[in-house]
Design an enzyme around this catalytic site. Structure first.
Site, PDB file in Angstrom:
ATOM      1  CG  ASP A  47      -8.482   6.135 -32.856  1.00  0.00           C
ATOM      2  OD1 ASP A  47      -7.985   5.230 -33.524  1.00  0.00           O
ATOM      3  OD2 ASP A  47      -9.639   6.524 -33.007  1.00  0.00           O
TER       4      ASP A  47
ATOM      5  CD  GLU B 152     -15.994   1.758 -29.271  1.00  0.00           C
ATOM      6  OE1 GLU B 152     -15.235   2.395 -30.014  1.00  0.00           O
ATOM      7  OE2 GLU B 152     -16.854   2.313 -28.537  1.00  0.00           O
TER       8      GLU B 152
END
Length: 473
Positions: free
Chosen positions: A183, A427
């Site tokens: 992103d 993550e």
């Protein structure tokens, strides 16, 4: 069914800890990436999760993909988020009230029975489906798994190669940075600079409730993301013929499309040898022809090299379709075309050199930074602007191995499980130190660590009792 908080730090060994992460993030129908930051089902996350789940429960891995594909729109797109109606609407932004899929997406065939986003994510799903099938071919055949998912995967790829061929050269384009899966990459800074951000008062960022602001996108970038998504929604999620403020041919999206077309060729062969393709989302029964997928993969590979390869830089560049020029950045997305089996040998050699060179330093560092270590925007902790991610390492391991770079592939095969466990299944991690950043107990980190540990002859046997004890089989 749920695991305790901090399951990734479990004392029973990394295999059991990884299994506990996946069990703890299972909702009963699918797996959330994170119980806090991402409380719904995400598209390419679920594909990666299925790859790891196949070692614990092939049946659950099949269900993960079936649930996602059950949210497919009539035009073939697979939405990047499928919303869980049991989760409060304000737990994540943009949520269902923003996307309004059942209304704004009606012309594009959005299902009326559930809420989803209207954008997509990289198409790794056919590759995941093939790997899940191979984990237990007998069970897969009994359930007709490939027969049922093949028409949906076929429609998904047709959507990408037809509706999303915005450049007219055969490659799929993305219309929002979120569609890349990466992103906040600096590769999007130039194309995003044209976008007038949404007013800060018009939205509230739920991600900052659970993430460090130093790790997350800036408010300015987020405002631009919101503007793009709202504009796309307000066109009824129209693709061809619409004017997109952001339109980019991304090398990773197209590399995964190629890899998944190659996987679809193998799926088609399995389906053709069985009882037929079955009915798809539109009620049709397409013929399963492996040759169609091999030819499409070859055409996509040819277009990828012609459009996005930069031989002087030794990397694939994203192409900004609005400006009609390549994006002058080194990102990990530009290395993932190693997944394509038909790359010219000179391109493969150059990509290997770039990986080992000063921009990424694979061999010196255990994982691969998401962005150029020497780049103008390198940030070792901010989302996709430098941190190393486990899903891209998994993709690169597979690509390197496909082209015979066994030493580099073996190093990644060892580094992913070790780094994942040491970070608490984070993550992502600092590419220089391996320190965990972002959410912990992250699903695809646990799943892909399980997969590569299994390939090296490790974890899953130790993890199996933990999975079996909670009914995963």
């Amino acid at each position: 069914m749920t695991a305790p908080a901090g399951a990734g730090a479990g004392a029973d060994g990394p295999g059991r800890a990884a299994a506990a992460v996946l069990l703890g993030n299972w909702t009963g129908a699918s797996t959330v990436p994170s119980r806090t930051l991402y409380p719904h089902q995400w598209s390419w996350d679920s594909a990666f999760v299925a790859v790891g789940l196949r070692h614990l429960s092939p049946r659950r891995a099949q269900r993960e993909l079936e649930m996602l594909l059950g949210a497919q729109w009539g035009d073939g797109r697979v939405p990047h988020i499928v919303f869980n109606p049991a989760v409060p609407h304000d737990a994540y932004f943009p949520g269902p009230d923003f996307w309004r899929s059942t209304g704004a997406g009606a012309r594009a065939g959005a299902p009326a029975y559930l809420q989803s986003s209207g954008i997509v994510q990289p198409p790794v799903h056919a590759l995941a489906a093939l790997l899940v099938h191979r984990a237990d071919p007998a069970s897969s055949a009994r359930r007709g798994f490939l027969r049922r998912v093949y028409p949906r995967l076929l429609a998904w790829h047709r959507y990408l190669t037809a509706d999303r061929d915005l450049g007219g050269a055969g490659l799929a384009a993305i219309v929002h940075p979120w569609e890349s899966g990466m992103d906040n990459s600096p590769s999007w800074d130039g194309p995003l600079a044209r976008i007038e951000p949404a007013a800060p008062s018009s939205f509230r960022r739920a991600d900052l409730d659970h993430g460090d602001p130093e790790d997350r996108p800036t408010d300015l970038d987020y405002g631009r993301y919101v503007r793009l998504a709202a504009d796309y929604r307000d066109t009824g999620y129209a693709d061809a013929g619409a004017r997109h403020g952001f339109a980019v041919e991304d090398p990773c999206v197209n590399a995964l499309l190629i890899a998944s077309e190659e996987a679809l060729a193998e799926i088609a062969a399995e389906v053709a040898a069985g009882t037929g393709a079955g009915a798809g989302a539109g009620g049709t029964a397409p013929a399963a022809d492996p040759g169609v997928h091999r030819e499409r993969a070859a055409r996509l590979t040819e277009a990828l090299v012609a459009r996005l390869w930069d031989p002087a830089a030794g990397v694939f560049r994203a192409r900004d379709l609005r400006a009609d020029r390549p994006v002058d950045e080194y990102g990990v997305a530009g290395l993932t075309p190693l997944l394509a089996s038909g790359l010219p040998p000179a391109v493969v050699r150059a990509l290997r050199d770039t990986l080992a060179g000063e921009h990424f330093r694979l061999g010196e560092l255990p994982l691969v930074a998401s962005y150029d270590l020497k780049g103008r925007a390198f940030d070792r902790t901010r989302y996709w602007r430098g941190p190393a991610w486990f899903n891209t390492a998994w993709l690169l391991e597979r690509g390197l191995r496909r082209h015979g770079a066994y030493g580099a592939a073996d190093a990644l095969r060892r580094a992913v499980p070790a780094g994942a466990a040491a970070s608490g299944f984070a993550e992502y991690v600092d590419p220089l130190t391996g320190a965990g950043r972002g959410a912990r107990d992250f699903s695809w980190t646990a799943a892909l660590a399980l997969d590569l540990a299994a390939a090296a002859g490790g974890w899953p046997e130790a993890a199996a009792p933990a999975a079996a004890g909670t009914g995963a089989r």
